[in-house]
Design a protein around this motif. Structure first.
Motif, PDB file in Angstrom:
ATOM      1  N   PRO A 314       7.884 -17.390 -14.234  1.00 31.24           N
ATOM      2  CA  PRO A 314       7.258 -17.790 -15.500  1.00 31.24           C
ATOM      3  C   PRO A 314       7.245 -19.308 -15.663  1.00 31.24           C
ATOM      4  O   PRO A 314       8.214 -19.999 -15.331  1.00 31.24           O
ATOM      5  CB  PRO A 314       8.156 -17.130 -16.555  1.00 31.24           C
ATOM      6  N   GLU A 335      -1.374 -20.870 -15.225  1.00 34.46           N
ATOM      7  CA  GLU A 335      -0.350 -19.925 -14.793  1.00 34.46           C
ATOM      8  C   GLU A 335      -0.992 -18.629 -14.342  1.00 34.46           C
ATOM      9  O   GLU A 335      -1.924 -18.115 -14.958  1.00 34.46           O
ATOM     10  CB  GLU A 335       0.636 -19.633 -15.932  1.00 34.46           C
ATOM     11  N   TYR A 337      -0.227 -14.749 -11.814  1.00 33.97           N
ATOM     12  CA  TYR A 337       0.743 -13.683 -11.531  1.00 33.97           C
ATOM     13  C   TYR A 337       0.301 -12.935 -10.287  1.00 33.97           C
ATOM     14  O   TYR A 337      -0.909 -12.750 -10.044  1.00 33.97           O
ATOM     15  CB  TYR A 337       0.806 -12.708 -12.716  1.00 33.97           C
ATOM     16  N   GLY A 358       2.634 -18.336 -22.655  1.00 41.33           N
ATOM     17  CA  GLY A 358       3.357 -17.115 -22.343  1.00 41.33           C
ATOM     18  C   GLY A 358       2.560 -16.093 -21.570  1.00 41.33           C
ATOM     19  O   GLY A 358       3.095 -15.044 -21.175  1.00 41.33           O
ATOM     20  N   SER A 359       1.270 -16.360 -21.321  1.00 35.30           N
ATOM     21  CA  SER A 359       0.418 -15.368 -20.677  1.00 35.30           C
ATOM     22  C   SER A 359       0.263 -15.655 -19.189  1.00 35.30           C
ATOM     23  O   SER A 359       0.194 -16.801 -18.767  1.00 35.30           O
ATOM     24  CB  SER A 359      -0.965 -15.346 -21.332  1.00 35.30           C
ATOM     25  N   ILE A 360       0.152 -14.566 -18.415  1.00 40.83           N
ATOM     26  CA  ILE A 360      -0.156 -14.694 -16.985  1.00 40.83           C
ATOM     27  C   ILE A 360      -1.667 -14.761 -16.767  1.00 40.83           C
ATOM     28  O   ILE A 360      -2.128 -14.907 -15.641  1.00 40.83           O
ATOM     29  CB  ILE A 360       0.436 -13.532 -16.169  1.00 40.83           C
ATOM     30  N   ASP A 420       6.853  -4.144 -13.475  1.00 40.89           N
ATOM     31  CA  ASP A 420       6.975  -5.187 -14.491  1.00 40.89           C
ATOM     32  C   ASP A 420       6.514  -4.642 -15.839  1.00 40.89           C
ATOM     33  O   ASP A 420       5.507  -3.937 -15.938  1.00 40.89           O
ATOM     34  CB  ASP A 420       6.138  -6.412 -14.113  1.00 40.89           C
ATOM     35  N   TYR A 431       0.666 -10.350 -20.629  1.00 42.85           N
ATOM     36  CA  TYR A 431       1.949 -11.028 -20.828  1.00 42.85           C
ATOM     37  C   TYR A 431       3.048 -10.184 -20.186  1.00 42.85           C
ATOM     38  O   TYR A 431       3.129  -8.982 -20.431  1.00 42.85           O
ATOM     39  CB  TYR A 431       2.260 -11.174 -22.324  1.00 42.85           C
ATOM     40  N   ILE A 432       3.875 -10.821 -19.353  1.00 38.82           N
ATOM     41  CA  ILE A 432       5.038 -10.129 -18.791  1.00 38.82           C
ATOM     42  C   ILE A 432       6.160 -10.211 -19.816  1.00 38.82           C
ATOM     43  O   ILE A 432       6.568 -11.306 -20.224  1.00 38.82           O
ATOM     44  CB  ILE A 432       5.488 -10.759 -17.456  1.00 38.82           C
ATOM     45  N   ARG A 435      10.982  -8.788 -16.391  1.00 40.50           N
ATOM     46  CA  ARG A 435      10.774  -8.720 -14.951  1.00 40.50           C
ATOM     47  C   ARG A 435      11.287  -7.387 -14.409  1.00 40.50           C
ATOM     48  O   ARG A 435      11.910  -6.601 -15.133  1.00 40.50           O
ATOM     49  CB  ARG A 435      11.498  -9.873 -14.239  1.00 40.50           C
ATOM     50  N   GLY A 476      15.572 -21.221 -13.479  1.00 44.86           N
ATOM     51  CA  GLY A 476      15.079 -20.017 -14.139  1.00 44.86           C
ATOM     52  C   GLY A 476      16.227 -19.037 -14.288  1.00 44.86           C
ATOM     53  O   GLY A 476      16.703 -18.763 -15.391  1.00 44.86           O
TER      54      GLY A 476
END
Length: 549
Positions: A314, A335, A337, A358-360, A420, A431-432, A435, A476
């Protein structure tokens, strides 16, 4: 699935579905060599190699491999850092229809032996400095030959070991013509813990990888064939670097600017000198650039990068904002994924606007996604509801190597179940939320606690052990081991960290060790890993609160 709400959020010029060339990866290289022979294919250590030269080296090495008996379907390990030799070997193997077994150069003997045995590898191409690890495990495996390469120095002298340069020097430039079915034939075994934590070889076909490269091209309107420069700093033994640096560059006749490792000073100087236009990276790389004491001196060079992509972990919002400020408002980090099982990219934020926090991002062209309920895994959920992210598309793997049961868990009714937990908003952005259950993401590396726990359990002093990822502002997550010693035994944190260093790749080694009298468990005896993580977070919050008083 008709309700592809994400299509309304696509950038202008990005098509929802595209045509893909019916090529093998070797055929893709041949196509580029024919179209742009004089283009510089790669720059490494100040040396330029054109596509014509690159193509010739690949053909010579393919012929050399064929003379050693390498044939279609053979699994051959490839173990080394980013460098021209790695890429020459990669395409030479693919031209012969052999299967590249991606081998992390940080693997220690235990991990290397497992992978070679699981893949049934009959040969390995390895950087000379790593050869002692191969030699130590060769007798446990089916390895019949080893080829070593180096940046400098003398060839390795040992039985069954061949020198990369010598083989090329003795070969003819006309390798055997091997018929490859891109749809069915496996190009790469990419090892991953998948969704269950057991190391498995993801079977990626030539078509899977071709498709994902062309999906990436489609996502990047404004890039020009034969005019781009890709900063190849992501490790190419990782599927993200293999697809977004190597395969992508060859598909668009781009120049790769290759660095064998990420050292922030060298990266900044390289960007200043060669001015890459495409930078696929990871959050840890952007954090290091942002925090470099002289980053502002490189602001103009950084601002010339057309597209910066972030994946593998992330991306914190503040990191993207700081990078945009550093580049004087010129560069947004997009970003994305992906996962090994999907070659890897499935989602990315549009590159013509700032990423949605916050979004992939949105699903790639020809990629369908659905959020399935967590209870049954069969009920698609509406926007805003949380469930398991499931994907289908032409980049999704064929399955796991020799693991039909694991394949059946991951691939169900045409969908790849990612493991996920995610949600989708009304505009089709994903949005993830969480994980994969136990996986640790440290500096972009996927770390599976079981790998470390198995090593700890082999230590004679250890009665019980569990490993968890605890929050770390730079990595992270970071690895912490919790150990219960046998009665009467004593141990130190330093002792166990040093022990793990002899058994595991450096990024898997625990940074912290805590000794306990017992571990928290459920009623049926399962260790409560998440309770340990919650305890660590509570300690950190309490510490932060105390420091503010």
């Amino acid at each position: 699935m008709d309700n592809k709400v994400w299509l309304k959020s696509y950038s202008d010029g990005v098509r929802p579905s595209i045509d893909y060339p019916d090529l093998s990866l070797g055929g893709l290289l041949d196509q580029t060599v024919a179209k742009a022979p004089g283009n510089v294919a790669m720059i490494f250590a100040g040396r330029e190699i054109t596509y014509a030269q690159f193509g010739l080296q690949v053909n010579l090495f393919a012929n050399a491999l064929a003379s050693l008996g390498v044939k279609k379907g053979d699994r051959i390990g490839l173990m080394g850092p980013n460098c021209p030799q790695w890429e020459i070997a990669y395409f030479a193997l693919l031209k012969l229809g052999a299967i590249v077994v991606q081998t992390n150069p940080m693997y220690m003997e235990r991990e290397l032996a497992y992978q070679m045995k699981d893949a049934g590898a009959t040969g390995i191409i390895v950087m000379d400095a790593l050869y002692p690890r191969v030699k130590a495990v060769k007798g446990e495996t089916d390895l019949q030959f080893v080829i070593t390469f180096s940046f400098q120095g003398q060839p390795v002298q040992d039985e069954g070991v061949y020198d990369f340069n010598t083989l090329i020097g003795q070969a003819a430039p006309n390798p055997p013509q091997v018929e490859i079915n891109p749809e069915e034939d496996i190009a790469v075994l990419q090892y991953t813990g998948g969704t269950t934590g057991v190391s498995k070889g993801v079977m990626l076909t030539h078509r899977n990888l071709i498709v994902n490269s062309y999906q990436t091209i489609e996502w990047s309107p404004g890039l020009e064939y034969g005019q781009e420069r890709v900063l190849t700093i992501l490790p190419v033994f990782h599927v993200y670097g293999m697809t977004n640096c190597v395969n992508y560059a060859v598909a668009v006749a781009a120049t790769q600017i290759i660095l064998p490792r990420f050292e922030v000073e060298e990266v900044l100087e390289t960007i200043k000198r060669y001015q890459p236009t495409f930078f696929p990276g990871a959050p840890a790389m952007y954090i290091a650039i942002n925090n470099h004491p002289r980053a502002a001196e490189y602001a103009d060079s950084l601002a010339t990068i057309k597209h910066c992509i972030s994946g593998s972990a992330p991306l914190p919002l503040e990191v993207a904002q700081q990078f945009k400020k550093l580049t004087k408002g010129q560069v947004d980090i997009a970003e994305g994924y992906g996962l090994s099982e999907a070659s890897p990219v499935t989602h990315c934020n549009p590159i013509d606007r700032p990423s949605r926090p916050g979004s992939i991002g949105l699903p790639f062209p020809d990629t369908e996604c659905v959020i399935m309920d967590l209870e049954t895994g069969t009920k698609p959920l509406p926007p805003g509801e949380i469930g398991e992210l499931c994907i289908r598309g032409p980049q999704v793997m064929k399955g796991y190597w020799n693991q039909p049961e694991e394949t059946a868990i991951a691939l169900r009714n045409g969908w790849l179940y990612t493991g996920d937990i995610a949600k989708m908003d009304e505009d089709g952005y994903f949005y993830i939320v969480d994980r994969k259950k136990d996986m640790i993401l440290a500096s972009g590396f996927n770390i599976y606690p079981r790998d470390i726990e198995e090593v700890l359990y082999e230590h004679p002093k250890v009665k019980e052990a569990v490993v968890a990822g605890i929050p770390d502002p730079k990595r992270g997550d970071t690895v912490k081991a919790y150990i219960v010693l046998h009665p009467g035994q004593e141990g130190t944190e330093e002792e166990f960290i040093a022990y793990c260093r002899t058994k595991l790749a450096a990024y898997k080694v625990p940074r912290f060790v805590e000794f306990r009298d017992e571990l928290p468990r459920t009623a049926v005896g399962k260790i409560l890993r998440r309770q340990l993580i919650a305890e660590e977070k509570a300690k950190m919050e309490a510490s932060a609160a105390n420091s503010e008083e």
